[in-house]
Scaffold this active site. Sequence first.
Site, PDB file in Angstrom:
ATOM      1  N   ARG A  26       0.661   6.971  11.055  1.00 35.17           N
ATOM      2  CA  ARG A  26       1.397   8.536  10.133  1.00 35.17           C
ATOM      3  C   ARG A  26       2.564   9.116  10.865  1.00 35.17           C
ATOM      4  O   ARG A  26       3.433   9.392  10.255  1.00 35.17           O
ATOM      5  CB  ARG A  26       0.925   9.280  10.563  1.00 35.17           C
TER       6      ARG A  26
ATOM      7  N   ASP B 126      -6.541  11.109  -5.623  1.00 35.97           N
ATOM      8  CA  ASP B 126      -8.336  10.320  -5.273  1.00 35.97           C
ATOM      9  C   ASP B 126      -8.899  10.886  -5.866  1.00 35.97           C
ATOM     10  O   ASP B 126      -8.938  11.550  -6.872  1.00 35.97           O
ATOM     11  CB  ASP B 126      -8.440  10.884  -3.874  1.00 35.97           C
TER      12      ASP B 126
ATOM     13  N   ALA C  57      -7.338   5.005  -8.913  1.00 37.32           N
ATOM     14  CA  ALA C  57      -5.576   4.519  -8.677  1.00 37.32           C
ATOM     15  C   ALA C  57      -4.943   3.877  -9.119  1.00 37.32           C
ATOM     16  O   ALA C  57      -3.868   4.328  -9.455  1.00 37.32           O
ATOM     17  CB  ALA C  57      -5.512   4.267  -6.896  1.00 37.32           C
TER      18      ALA C  57
ATOM     19  N   ASP D 188      -3.572   3.422   1.151  1.00 43.71           N
ATOM     20  CA  ASP D 188      -4.238   3.697   2.065  1.00 43.71           C
ATOM     21  C   ASP D 188      -5.110   3.849   1.372  1.00 43.71           C
ATOM     22  O   ASP D 188      -6.053   4.091   1.507  1.00 43.71           O
ATOM     23  CB  ASP D 188      -4.362   4.299   3.226  1.00 43.71           C
TER      24      ASP D 188
ATOM     25  N   CYS E 128      -7.384  -1.668   5.478  1.00 49.84           N
ATOM     26  CA  CYS E 128      -8.802  -1.442   6.449  1.00 49.84           C
ATOM     27  C   CYS E 128      -9.932  -2.279   6.203  1.00 49.84           C
ATOM     28  O   CYS E 128     -10.915  -2.147   6.946  1.00 49.84           O
ATOM     29  CB  CYS E 128      -9.639   0.097   7.102  1.00 49.84           C
TER      30      CYS E 128
END
Length: 191
Positions: free
Chosen positions: A7, A45, A74, A94, A134
Amino acid sequence: YDHRLNRERINRHVKGKRVLDICSYIGGWGIEAATAGAEHVTCVDTSAQALDWVDNNAKLNNVTDKVETIKGDAFVVMEKLIEEQHKFDVVILDPPAFIPKKKDMGPGERAYQKLNQLGMRLLGQDGLLVSASCSMHLSEASLERMLNQSARHLDRHLQIIERGSQGPDHPVHPGIHETRYIKSLMCRVTS
């Protein structure tokens, strides 16, 4: 905390820009972009509670006038934004882990590919795309390959300008591949 250094990298590029934060959760990327001088930030979100936290975090950081939220899936929201011809200077992707288990590789890779293509379509001229993952089962090389394929499919040019990983408080053990789970590629996308 696992993306805090990533970030910081993107925040050097957001001053005066319109930023789209997809899968924003509580606004870690988006709120920081607003405090770093972004002109406007849109956080997307599926969780109403997470977006309430985005609003609260915007208030705590005195950037409520710069931050808006959109609740929804999304992919659906991004397609609607494309249909409405919205363009952003910076798009941050992300998502949660699309590949939680090895058996999910096929559908997970297709989800990352689609998300990145939609993100590129929402970028204005010479925009910045941050593509993060992730998923411990997705290698950085695979993410890079998907970004390259997405750019070629859309007849765009892609330049990776920064690479990121998790912070030092999430150390990588060289003998345990799964500990290198955070990947972040900041890319310039041009027509």
